[in-house]
Motif scaffolding. Structure first.
Motif, mmCIF file in Angstrom:
data_model
loop_
_atom_site.group_PDB
_atom_site.id
_atom_site.type_symbol
_atom_site.label_atom_id
_atom_site.label_comp_id
_atom_site.label_asym_id
_atom_site.label_seq_id
_atom_site.Cartn_x
_atom_site.Cartn_y
_atom_site.Cartn_z
ATOM 1 N N SER A 18 1.000 -1.087 -0.057
ATOM 2 C CA SER A 18 -0.016 0.152 -0.160
ATOM 3 C C SER A 18 0.918 1.054 -0.077
ATOM 4 C CB SER A 18 -0.876 -0.035 1.219
ATOM 5 O OG SER A 18 -0.221 0.116 2.364
ATOM 6 N N ASN A 19 0.103 2.205 -0.194
ATOM 7 C CA ASN A 19 0.872 3.654 -0.145
ATOM 8 C C ASN A 19 -0.360 4.758 0.184
ATOM 9 O OD1 ASN A 19 -0.557 4.268 -2.620
ATOM 10 N ND2 ASN A 19 0.989 4.432 -3.813
ATOM 11 N N GLU A 20 -0.322 5.893 0.063
ATOM 12 C CA GLU A 20 -1.282 6.853 0.637
ATOM 13 C C GLU A 20 -2.346 6.944 -0.337
ATOM 14 O OE1 GLU A 20 1.427 8.745 -2.238
ATOM 15 O OE2 GLU A 20 1.832 7.771 -0.502
ATOM 16 N N ILE A 21 -2.265 6.147 -1.484
ATOM 17 C CA ILE A 21 -3.445 6.395 -2.455
ATOM 18 C C ILE A 21 -4.108 4.977 -2.592
ATOM 19 C CG2 ILE A 21 -3.891 6.573 -4.692
ATOM 20 C CD1 ILE A 21 -1.372 8.184 -5.150
ATOM 21 N N PHE A 22 -3.412 4.077 -2.692
ATOM 22 C CA PHE A 22 -4.251 2.539 -2.874
ATOM 23 C C PHE A 22 -3.472 1.688 -2.042
ATOM 24 C CE2 PHE A 22 -1.457 0.524 -5.905
ATOM 25 C CZ PHE A 22 -1.216 1.774 -6.444
ATOM 26 N N ARG A 23 -4.380 0.442 -1.898
ATOM 27 C CA ARG A 23 -3.748 -0.983 -1.281
ATOM 28 C C ARG A 23 -4.015 -1.955 -2.328
ATOM 29 N NH1 ARG A 23 -6.599 -1.655 3.593
ATOM 30 N NH2 ARG A 23 -7.935 -3.248 2.561
ATOM 31 N N ASN B 299 -8.862 1.637 -3.536
ATOM 32 C CA ASN B 299 -8.462 3.201 -3.913
ATOM 33 C C ASN B 299 -9.029 4.007 -2.860
ATOM 34 O OD1 ASN B 299 -8.021 5.691 -5.086
ATOM 35 N ND2 ASN B 299 -8.034 4.690 -6.887
ATOM 36 N N PHE B 300 -7.948 4.661 -1.858
ATOM 37 C CA PHE B 300 -8.431 5.321 -0.742
ATOM 38 C C PHE B 300 -9.194 6.750 -1.177
ATOM 39 C CE2 PHE B 300 -4.827 3.032 0.970
ATOM 40 C CZ PHE B 300 -5.503 2.346 1.730
ATOM 41 N N ASP B 301 -8.829 7.214 -2.560
ATOM 42 C CA ASP B 301 -9.286 8.590 -2.827
ATOM 43 C C ASP B 301 -10.694 8.582 -3.358
ATOM 44 O OD1 ASP B 301 -6.754 9.735 -2.121
ATOM 45 O OD2 ASP B 301 -6.010 9.980 -4.344
ATOM 46 N N ILE B 302 -11.325 7.471 -3.948
ATOM 47 C CA ILE B 302 -12.257 7.589 -4.781
ATOM 48 C C ILE B 302 -13.424 6.931 -4.017
ATOM 49 C CG2 ILE B 302 -13.633 6.663 -6.614
ATOM 50 C CD1 ILE B 302 -11.216 6.354 -8.002
ATOM 51 N N ASN C 189 10.586 -2.363 -0.093
ATOM 52 C CA ASN C 189 9.407 -1.818 -0.706
ATOM 53 C C ASN C 189 9.415 -2.334 -2.342
ATOM 54 O OD1 ASN C 189 9.136 -0.346 1.643
ATOM 55 N ND2 ASN C 189 9.979 1.379 0.738
ATOM 56 N N LEU C 190 7.914 -2.282 -2.951
ATOM 57 C CA LEU C 190 7.912 -2.806 -4.194
ATOM 58 C C LEU C 190 7.762 -1.178 -5.111
ATOM 59 C CD1 LEU C 190 6.898 -4.549 -6.500
ATOM 60 C CD2 LEU C 190 4.760 -4.324 -5.532
ATOM 61 N N LYS C 191 8.501 -1.226 -6.029
ATOM 62 C CA LYS C 191 8.611 0.068 -6.892
ATOM 63 C C LYS C 191 8.245 -0.554 -8.377
ATOM 64 C CE LYS C 191 12.457 2.595 -4.583
ATOM 65 N NZ LYS C 191 13.515 3.273 -4.803
ATOM 66 N N LEU C 192 7.266 0.300 -8.745
ATOM 67 C CA LEU C 192 6.518 -0.002 -10.087
ATOM 68 C C LEU C 192 6.726 1.286 -11.001
ATOM 69 C CD1 LEU C 192 3.253 -1.573 -8.524
ATOM 70 C CD2 LEU C 192 5.372 -2.990 -9.343
ATOM 71 N N GLU D 129 5.704 3.818 -5.570
ATOM 72 C CA GLU D 129 6.244 2.872 -4.572
ATOM 73 C C GLU D 129 5.159 2.334 -3.610
ATOM 74 O OE1 GLU D 129 9.731 3.465 -1.071
ATOM 75 O OE2 GLU D 129 9.788 4.693 -3.176
ATOM 76 N N LEU D 130 5.386 1.111 -3.256
ATOM 77 C CA LEU D 130 4.419 0.555 -2.333
ATOM 78 C C LEU D 130 5.226 -0.155 -1.235
ATOM 79 C CD1 LEU D 130 1.966 -1.286 -4.630
ATOM 80 C CD2 LEU D 130 1.390 0.777 -3.688
ATOM 81 N N LYS D 131 4.660 0.073 0.087
ATOM 82 C CA LYS D 131 5.376 -0.564 1.211
ATOM 83 C C LYS D 131 4.501 -1.792 1.494
ATOM 84 C CE LYS D 131 7.020 3.644 3.115
ATOM 85 N NZ LYS D 131 7.062 4.672 4.443
#
Length: 223
Positions: A14-19, A32-35, A74-77, A89-91
């Motif tokens: 996850s990051n601040e936008i989605f998991r 998606n945390f934003d929507i 972390n996972l970088k895409l 980047e996701l943690k």
């Protein structure tokens, strides 16, 4: 660039936008945390370092394609769907049992140096363990988040080892679950021929009920 395996990617990121949660059966959960803050479900495919997510929400299908750049802590895409070239980047936010590094013993007898070698740990960095209420206990912990290994030892026994690091001891392995997922708990105990060869009692009750009954599974300050 090496090819990343499916086993390395299974779990929650996850990051601040989605998991996103990648499951063993090629299924995903996407939030998606934003929507909407509602879960979307679908499938994923890993092909030559590309991660393709296909998920369904409100009878609509969505697809995202990412190139896997790096995977360590972390996972970088690299996003190839909506924003070409955008790095994401996701943690790791939850560790599945299958992600644990293999430790090939249930109990291991040896010196402290032999145990460190067996666990591939150069130095133990011990901190005081806390109980459920956050109070100090008479145990120390070493916490290795990358390999999800906790090493636990009684304070008075550690003081003995500092005076004589050739003392023979036993490392007892168990698997536990904390807030971020599964980890190994390695309990270091003084070796005892009677206790480990002839005692009819459960090893944990023989050693110290207090640790197993009162110290929280989660690692305060570490996990």
């Amino acid at each position: 660039m090496r090819i990343f395996t499916k086993e390395e990617l299974i779990g929650q990121w996850s990051n601040e936008i989605f998991r996103v949660t990648l499951q063993e059966n090629d299924k995903i959960e996407f939030l998606n945390f934003d929507i909407t803050n509602e879960l979307m479900f679908g499938d994923y495919i890993i092909f030559d370092n590309f991660l393709i997510l296909k998920y369904n929400f409100n009878k609509h299908s969505f697809s995202k394609t990412f190139k896997i750049i790096d995977l360590k802590f972390n996972l970088k895409l690299l996003d190839y769907s909506d924003n070409v070239g955008k790095e994401i980047e996701l943690k790791r936010t939850y560790y599945e049992k299958g992600l644990l590094k293999q430790i090939n013993f249930n109990e291991f007898d040896g010196t402290i140096e032999e145990i460190k070698k067996e666990l591939n740990i150069n130095t133990f960095h011990f901190n005081t363990a806390k109980d459920k209420r956050g109070n100090d206990t008479n145990f120390f912990r070493h916490w290795d988040n990358e390999n999800r290994i906790a090493v636990v030892i009684k304070k008075d026994f550690l003081n003995e080892l500092k005076k004589d690091n050739d003392i023979f001891l036993t490392a007892e392995k168990s698997i536990r679950i904390g807030q971020l997922g599964y980890y190994y708990n390695i309990l270091l105990k003084k070796y005892d021929d009677y206790e480990y060869g002839k005692s009819p009692f459960d090893l944990r009750s023989v050693y110290d009920d207090y640790y197993y009954n009162n110290i929280h599974n989660d690692y305060y300050g570490f996990d």
